[in-house]
Design a protein around this motif. Structure first.
Motif, short mmCIF file in Angstrom:
data_model
loop_
_atom_site.label_atom_id
_atom_site.label_comp_id
_atom_site.label_asym_id
_atom_site.label_seq_id
_atom_site.Cartn_x
_atom_site.Cartn_y
_atom_site.Cartn_z
N LEU A 131 0.80 -1.22 0.00
CA LEU A 131 0.00 0.00 0.00
C LEU A 131 0.83 1.27 0.00
CD1 LEU A 131 -2.72 -1.10 2.59
CD2 LEU A 131 -2.90 -1.09 0.09
N GLY A 132 2.16 1.14 -0.02
CA GLY A 132 3.00 2.32 -0.10
C GLY A 132 2.89 3.01 -1.45
N ARG A 133 3.53 4.16 -1.56
CA ARG A 133 3.44 4.92 -2.81
C ARG A 133 3.98 4.16 -4.01
NH1 ARG A 133 5.12 11.15 -1.13
NH2 ARG A 133 3.29 11.53 0.21
N ARG A 134 4.93 3.28 -3.77
CA ARG A 134 5.47 2.44 -4.83
C ARG A 134 5.04 0.98 -4.68
NH1 ARG A 134 11.75 4.65 -5.43
NH2 ARG A 134 11.21 6.84 -5.85
N GLY A 135 4.04 0.76 -3.85
CA GLY A 135 3.57 -0.59 -3.60
C GLY A 135 2.72 -1.14 -4.72
N LEU A 136 2.39 -2.41 -4.60
CA LEU A 136 1.63 -3.08 -5.65
C LEU A 136 0.27 -2.44 -5.86
CD1 LEU A 136 2.45 -6.79 -4.68
CD2 LEU A 136 3.53 -5.38 -6.45
N VAL A 137 -0.39 -2.05 -4.79
CA VAL A 137 -1.71 -1.41 -4.88
C VAL A 137 -1.61 0.08 -4.61
CG1 VAL A 137 -4.06 -1.40 -3.96
CG2 VAL A 137 -2.82 -3.56 -4.17
N GLY A 138 -0.66 0.49 -3.79
CA GLY A 138 -0.56 1.89 -3.40
C GLY A 138 -0.28 2.83 -4.55
N GLN A 139 0.58 2.42 -5.47
CA GLN A 139 0.88 3.30 -6.60
C GLN A 139 -0.33 3.47 -7.51
OE1 GLN A 139 4.03 1.65 -8.95
NE2 GLN A 139 3.10 -0.38 -9.12
N TRP A 140 -1.16 2.43 -7.61
CA TRP A 140 -2.40 2.55 -8.39
C TRP A 140 -3.40 3.47 -7.68
CZ3 TRP A 140 -7.34 0.70 -7.00
CH2 TRP A 140 -8.30 0.82 -8.00
N LEU A 141 -3.50 3.37 -6.35
CA LEU A 141 -4.41 4.24 -5.61
C LEU A 141 -4.00 5.70 -5.74
CD1 LEU A 141 -4.91 2.24 -2.27
CD2 LEU A 141 -6.59 2.58 -4.11
N GLU A 142 -2.70 5.96 -5.69
CA GLU A 142 -2.23 7.34 -5.79
C GLU A 142 -2.42 7.88 -7.20
OE1 GLU A 142 1.64 10.06 -4.55
OE2 GLU A 142 1.81 7.87 -4.71
N ALA A 143 -2.13 7.07 -8.22
CA ALA A 143 -2.24 7.53 -9.59
C ALA A 143 -3.69 7.70 -10.03
CB ALA A 143 -1.53 6.55 -10.53
N THR A 144 -4.58 6.86 -9.52
CA THR A 144 -5.97 6.87 -9.97
C THR A 144 -6.84 7.79 -9.12
OG1 THR A 144 -5.71 4.57 -10.70
CG2 THR A 144 -7.96 5.43 -10.52
N PHE A 145 -6.71 7.69 -7.82
CA PHE A 145 -7.59 8.44 -6.92
C PHE A 145 -6.86 9.50 -6.11
CE2 PHE A 145 -9.30 4.12 -7.38
CZ PHE A 145 -10.55 4.41 -7.93
N GLY A 146 -5.55 9.55 -6.19
CA GLY A 146 -4.78 10.50 -5.39
C GLY A 146 -4.77 10.16 -3.91
#
Length: 283
Positions: A131-146
């Motif tokens: 869930l980190g900024r470069r994590g498997l899901v975290g980078q997608w959450l940040e790029a898609t939803f901020g």
């Protein structure tokens, strides 16, 4: 005749067997009593030391300090929200493990209980990798939803829910396995849907197990340290919960650390008292 004589020797008339069992139970095996007393002292003395060294004269004053109230408020809020998340996700998961047969169920159950034995710091590292900024899901959450979860209050809730959910799942699964399924079958026979059966029949049957699991889950979330500091950090007012405040105060103001520890000790005592009939009482 020989058989009856042998039985009489083993169980003499007049209740002597009961008397002999009383004599055996009345003897104190000192080889066991002494280590038991040492073990009891090992567990009790640290708590006694905490109570003895507590600054009772300034206790209320220290509890009213802003940083203490802030850490306490954050801990209570995060633990409560984490427990709500665990209830929302853990009860259906426990139902799935208890009532549905599927390939790999034992593996899933083992994976659910891994956080119980996993070092909390390792759990925090695992959360960062996912869930980190470069994590498997975290980078997608940040790029898609901020959305950024690490080092936020939401990160505290996630870390606490990760380590606390197994307590709820195990408790609810045990309650489901012990519940009488004939009531559910009767409701289904009368035409009730599966959701209606679960909501109106199953849930009331297992409610004591759900409550016990939720209380244990809340207490575990309240005391979480390793995963929280690794995944959410230690920022005042945002991620600094009571255990983190204790760790920080121990380095600069030991008396404040004692006061905070007393609060957590009081919470633990209340939890044990509320669950005494279910977990602590012995026959």
């Amino acid at each position: 005749m020989a058989t009856s004589e042998r039985v009489d020797r083993v169980n003499p008339p007049g209740g002597s067997t009961r008397d002999s069992s009383r004599q055996v139970s009345g003897r104190l095996p000192w080889m066991l009593v002494l280590p038991a007393m040492v073990g009891l002292a090992f567990l009790v003395l640290p708590l006694a030391g905490l109570l003895i060294r507590a600054p009772w004269s300034t206790l209320l004053q220290r509890l009213a300090e802003p940083h203490v109230l802030e850490a306490l408020r954050l801990s209570l809020v995060c633990a409560t929200v984490a427990t709500a998340v665990c209830l929302l996700l853990g009860v259906p998961l426990a139902w799935l493990l208890a009532r549905v047969s599927f390939p790999g169920r034992r593996v899933v159950r083992a994976l659910v209980t891994v956080p119980l034995v996993l070092p909390p710091v390792v759990g925090g590292v695992a959360l960062l990798l996912v869930l980190g900024r470069r994590g498997l899901v975290g980078q997608w959450l940040e790029a898609t939803f901020g959305i950024t979860l690490p080092f936020t209050t939401a990160g505290v809730v996630i870390a606490e829910a990760f380590v606390a959910m197994p307590f709820l799942v195990i408790s609810v699964e045990g309650a489901l396995r012990g519940a009488d399924q004939r009531f559910e079958e009767a409701a289904a026979t009368l035409g009730a849907s599966r959701w209606t059966v679960f909501r109106r029949v199953t849930l009331p049957l297992i409610m004591p197990g759900v409550v016990a699991g939720a209380v244990l889950c809340w207490a575990r979330a309240l005391g979480e340290f390793g995963a929280t500091i690794t995944f959410a950090g230690n920022f005042p007012g945002t991620t600094r919960t009571m255990p983190l405040a204790v760790y920080l105060a121990l380095e600069t103001e030991p008396e404040a650390a004692i006061v905070l520890s007393l609060v957590l000790l009081a919470v633990s005592a209340i939890i044990l008292a509320s669950l005494r009939d279910r977990w602590v009482n012995s026959p």
